[in-house]
Design a protein around this motif. Sequence first.
Motif, PDB file in Angstrom:
ATOM      1  N   LEU A 193       0.846  -1.193   0.000  1.00  0.00           N
ATOM      2  CA  LEU A 193       0.000   0.000   0.000  1.00  0.00           C
ATOM      3  C   LEU A 193       0.881   1.242   0.000  1.00  0.00           C
ATOM      4  CD1 LEU A 193      -2.639  -1.020   2.706  1.00  0.00           C
ATOM      5  CD2 LEU A 193      -2.980  -0.983   0.230  1.00  0.00           C
ATOM      6  N   PHE A 194       0.585   2.190  -0.898  1.00  0.00           N
ATOM      7  CA  PHE A 194       1.253   3.490  -0.856  1.00  0.00           C
ATOM      8  C   PHE A 194       0.192   4.585  -0.934  1.00  0.00           C
ATOM      9  CE2 PHE A 194       1.385   1.978  -5.243  1.00  0.00           C
ATOM     10  CZ  PHE A 194       0.929   3.052  -5.986  1.00  0.00           C
ATOM     11  N   PHE A 226      -9.376 -18.168   0.745  1.00  0.00           N
ATOM     12  CA  PHE A 226     -10.020 -17.350   1.770  1.00  0.00           C
ATOM     13  C   PHE A 226     -10.430 -16.011   1.160  1.00  0.00           C
ATOM     14  CE2 PHE A 226      -7.060 -20.122   3.964  1.00  0.00           C
ATOM     15  CZ  PHE A 226      -7.831 -20.638   4.995  1.00  0.00           C
ATOM     16  N   ARG A 227     -11.333 -15.365   1.847  1.00  0.00           N
ATOM     17  CA  ARG A 227     -11.621 -13.965   1.529  1.00  0.00           C
ATOM     18  C   ARG A 227     -10.991 -13.129   2.631  1.00  0.00           C
ATOM     19  NH1 ARG A 227     -17.444 -11.211   1.920  1.00  0.00           N
ATOM     20  NH2 ARG A 227     -16.754 -11.136   4.081  1.00  0.00           N
ATOM     21  N   THR A 228     -10.026 -12.334   2.254  1.00  0.00           N
ATOM     22  CA  THR A 228      -9.300 -11.487   3.205  1.00  0.00           C
ATOM     23  C   THR A 228      -9.870 -10.070   3.143  1.00  0.00           C
ATOM     24  OG1 THR A 228      -7.304 -12.815   2.861  1.00  0.00           O
ATOM     25  CG2 THR A 228      -7.037 -10.678   3.915  1.00  0.00           C
ATOM     26  N   TRP A 229     -10.339  -9.591   4.295  1.00  0.00           N
ATOM     27  CA  TRP A 229     -10.953  -8.268   4.371  1.00  0.00           C
ATOM     28  C   TRP A 229      -9.952  -7.338   5.071  1.00  0.00           C
ATOM     29  CZ3 TRP A 229     -16.535  -7.880   3.434  1.00  0.00           C
ATOM     30  CH2 TRP A 229     -16.988  -6.562   3.414  1.00  0.00           C
ATOM     31  N   VAL A 230      -9.480  -6.324   4.334  1.00  0.00           N
ATOM     32  CA  VAL A 230      -8.471  -5.400   4.834  1.00  0.00           C
ATOM     33  C   VAL A 230      -9.118  -4.043   5.081  1.00  0.00           C
ATOM     34  CG1 VAL A 230      -6.261  -4.281   4.381  1.00  0.00           C
ATOM     35  CG2 VAL A 230      -6.664  -6.606   3.562  1.00  0.00           C
ATOM     36  N   LYS A 231      -9.073  -3.581   6.332  1.00  0.00           N
ATOM     37  CA  LYS A 231      -9.571  -2.246   6.685  1.00  0.00           C
ATOM     38  C   LYS A 231      -8.362  -1.370   6.994  1.00  0.00           C
ATOM     39  CE  LYS A 231     -14.171  -3.470   8.292  1.00  0.00           C
ATOM     40  NZ  LYS A 231     -15.194  -3.306   9.344  1.00  0.00           N
ATOM     41  N   MET A 232      -8.220  -0.299   6.212  1.00  0.00           N
ATOM     42  CA  MET A 232      -7.020   0.528   6.278  1.00  0.00           C
ATOM     43  C   MET A 232      -7.274   1.784   7.120  1.00  0.00           C
ATOM     44  SD  MET A 232      -6.126   0.436   2.210  1.00  0.00           S
ATOM     45  CE  MET A 232      -7.728   1.199   1.845  1.00  0.00           C
ATOM     46  N   SER A 233      -6.218   2.296   7.691  1.00  0.00           N
ATOM     47  CA  SER A 233      -6.219   3.622   8.329  1.00  0.00           C
ATOM     48  C   SER A 233      -4.882   4.285   8.023  1.00  0.00           C
ATOM     49  CB  SER A 233      -6.432   3.510   9.844  1.00  0.00           C
ATOM     50  OG  SER A 233      -5.412   2.729  10.441  1.00  0.00           O
ATOM     51  N   LEU A 234      -4.936   5.591   7.897  1.00  0.00           N
ATOM     52  CA  LEU A 234      -3.772   6.348   7.433  1.00  0.00           C
ATOM     53  C   LEU A 234      -3.132   7.090   8.604  1.00  0.00           C
ATOM     54  CD1 LEU A 234      -2.317   6.953   4.746  1.00  0.00           C
ATOM     55  CD2 LEU A 234      -3.666   9.032   4.580  1.00  0.00           C
ATOM     56  N   VAL A 235      -1.819   7.013   8.698  1.00  0.00           N
ATOM     57  CA  VAL A 235      -1.065   7.674   9.761  1.00  0.00           C
ATOM     58  C   VAL A 235      -0.001   8.554   9.115  1.00  0.00           C
ATOM     59  CG1 VAL A 235       0.388   7.379  11.800  1.00  0.00           C
ATOM     60  CG2 VAL A 235      -1.441   5.743  11.323  1.00  0.00           C
ATOM     61  N   SER A 243       9.620  17.462   7.417  1.00  0.00           N
ATOM     62  CA  SER A 243       9.125  16.514   6.422  1.00  0.00           C
ATOM     63  C   SER A 243       8.009  15.655   7.006  1.00  0.00           C
ATOM     64  CB  SER A 243      10.269  15.631   5.922  1.00  0.00           C
ATOM     65  OG  SER A 243      10.812  14.877   6.993  1.00  0.00           O
ATOM     66  N   GLU A 244       7.228  15.042   6.125  1.00  0.00           N
ATOM     67  CA  GLU A 244       6.072  14.254   6.534  1.00  0.00           C
ATOM     68  C   GLU A 244       6.136  12.880   5.880  1.00  0.00           C
ATOM     69  OE1 GLU A 244       1.791  15.871   7.184  1.00  0.00           O
ATOM     70  OE2 GLU A 244       1.801  15.003   5.174  1.00  0.00           O
ATOM     71  N   THR A 245       5.992  11.857   6.682  1.00  0.00           N
ATOM     72  CA  THR A 245       5.965  10.484   6.177  1.00  0.00           C
ATOM     73  C   THR A 245       4.580   9.892   6.400  1.00  0.00           C
ATOM     74  OG1 THR A 245       6.756   9.616   8.303  1.00  0.00           O
ATOM     75  CG2 THR A 245       8.415  10.151   6.637  1.00  0.00           C
ATOM     76  N   VAL A 246       4.187   8.996   5.502  1.00  0.00           N
ATOM     77  CA  VAL A 246       2.851   8.401   5.534  1.00  0.00           C
ATOM     78  C   VAL A 246       2.997   6.892   5.612  1.00  0.00           C
ATOM     79  CG1 VAL A 246       0.660   8.166   4.316  1.00  0.00           C
ATOM     80  CG2 VAL A 246       1.917  10.309   4.189  1.00  0.00           C
ATOM     81  N   GLU A 247       2.201   6.291   6.451  1.00  0.00           N
ATOM     82  CA  GLU A 247       2.178   4.839   6.549  1.00  0.00           C
ATOM     83  C   GLU A 247       0.743   4.380   6.789  1.00  0.00           C
ATOM     84  OE1 GLU A 247       4.270   3.270   9.848  1.00  0.00           O
ATOM     85  OE2 GLU A 247       3.592   4.820  11.236  1.00  0.00           O
ATOM     86  N   PHE A 248       0.512   3.095   6.538  1.00  0.00           N
ATOM     87  CA  PHE A 248      -0.816   2.517   6.692  1.00  0.00           C
ATOM     88  C   PHE A 248      -0.828   1.557   7.868  1.00  0.00           C
ATOM     89  CE2 PHE A 248      -0.913   3.921   2.333  1.00  0.00           C
ATOM     90  CZ  PHE A 248      -2.230   4.308   2.122  1.00  0.00           C
ATOM     91  N   LYS A 249      -1.921   1.616   8.597  1.00  0.00           N
ATOM     92  CA  LYS A 249      -2.229   0.570   9.569  1.00  0.00           C
ATOM     93  C   LYS A 249      -3.452  -0.171   9.055  1.00  0.00           C
ATOM     94  CE  LYS A 249      -0.405   2.750  13.755  1.00  0.00           C
ATOM     95  NZ  LYS A 249      -0.725   3.216  15.141  1.00  0.00           N
ATOM     96  N   GLN A 250      -3.503  -1.459   9.297  1.00  0.00           N
ATOM     97  CA  GLN A 250      -4.611  -2.237   8.753  1.00  0.00           C
ATOM     98  C   GLN A 250      -5.061  -3.306   9.739  1.00  0.00           C
ATOM     99  OE1 GLN A 250      -3.575  -4.389   5.229  1.00  0.00           O
ATOM    100  NE2 GLN A 250      -1.573  -4.992   5.964  1.00  0.00           N
ATOM    101  N   GLU A 251      -6.339  -3.542   9.689  1.00  0.00           N
ATOM    102  CA  GLU A 251      -6.942  -4.642  10.431  1.00  0.00           C
ATOM    103  C   GLU A 251      -7.433  -5.666   9.414  1.00  0.00           C
ATOM    104  OE1 GLU A 251      -9.986  -3.157  12.933  1.00  0.00           O
ATOM    105  OE2 GLU A 251      -8.629  -1.932  14.150  1.00  0.00           O
TER     106      GLU A 251
END
Length: 339
Positions: A193-194, A226-235, A243-251
């Motif tokens: 993810l980007f 399987f069906r994999t369900w990915v719920k993303m959140s942005l940090v 400077s600002e860096t972006v990363e993803f957290k996911q459940e």
Amino acid sequence: QLSEDVERASENPTDERGGDMEVHEDANSVILPDSELGSTAPSLRFSKTCLKNVFSVILLFIYLLLMAVAVFLVYQTISDFREKLKHPVMSVSYKEVPLYDAPGIAFYPGKAQLLSCKHHYYDHIPPLINPGQPGDIECTTQRINYTDPFTNQTMKYALIVQGPRDVKKKELVFLQFHLNGTDQDFSAIDYLLFSSFQEFINSPEKAEFMKDCESSYSSWKFSGGFRTWVKMSLVKTKEEDGSETVEFKQETSVVNYIDQRTKPRSDQLFFVVFEWKDPFIQTVQDIVTANPWNMIALLCGIFLALFKAADFAKLSVKWMIKIRKRHLKRRSQVMNHIS
């Protein structure tokens, strides 16, 4: 009162001398009362003066103690300020947005084939009509080859898919992959993810862009069957240099797929869903809790109290010396008067 008595005594010296002459003229009737006055009045005045001196000394010690406390507060304030500068506090804030910038989802399918890709809304995925068969691809996709950033020798094939945007309508992206056969015991597809798919499209060097993304972001896997369900959140993290860096957290939640096809198949089916977890973007930054203006104001107040206390102590000492001199002068005058 002492000063007034001294002034009166200095202004009327002749009266005191005349009184002395009268005392000598009639010694039997006047000397005794004067001796009695001289023994009682100075003792009362001396006791009052002594009490005032004791009170002044106690007050002086109190102000010296307050000055010591103020000096300690200055030292403690400066020490706390330096400690807070060395150890900033992590601040977390949340910003609600109606739409996200569509993220990019980079799949590394290997020999697997993308069968279908659709955007659904309100968290509803209709049943599959022909699972395992090619379907509609309604997503914006891009295929790219680039060299591995860690080895610089191996070529990697990536399938880039535009992610969901509308968080209020619970937009999600549902993808189906098919793998005809594998010689491994476990089959899985890597994905990455980007932050911005549009930034990838506008990049003139897409291969270099993907190499930078693979170096900066983490990769995950989803398994076949399987069906994999990915719920993303942005940090978003703000660094000290601005400077600002972006990363993803996911459940991730995994649901077993029940293959209802009539004939037994040896192929593998992969199902994955991408959705935003909530409309809040989490921003993390380090802040220094020590406010220099508050410290300056506190130090100004403490130093003002120190100067005030020192001034009061100086005036108290001068007042005590002046009272002592007046007392000695008055005592000498009284003794001279008695003699």
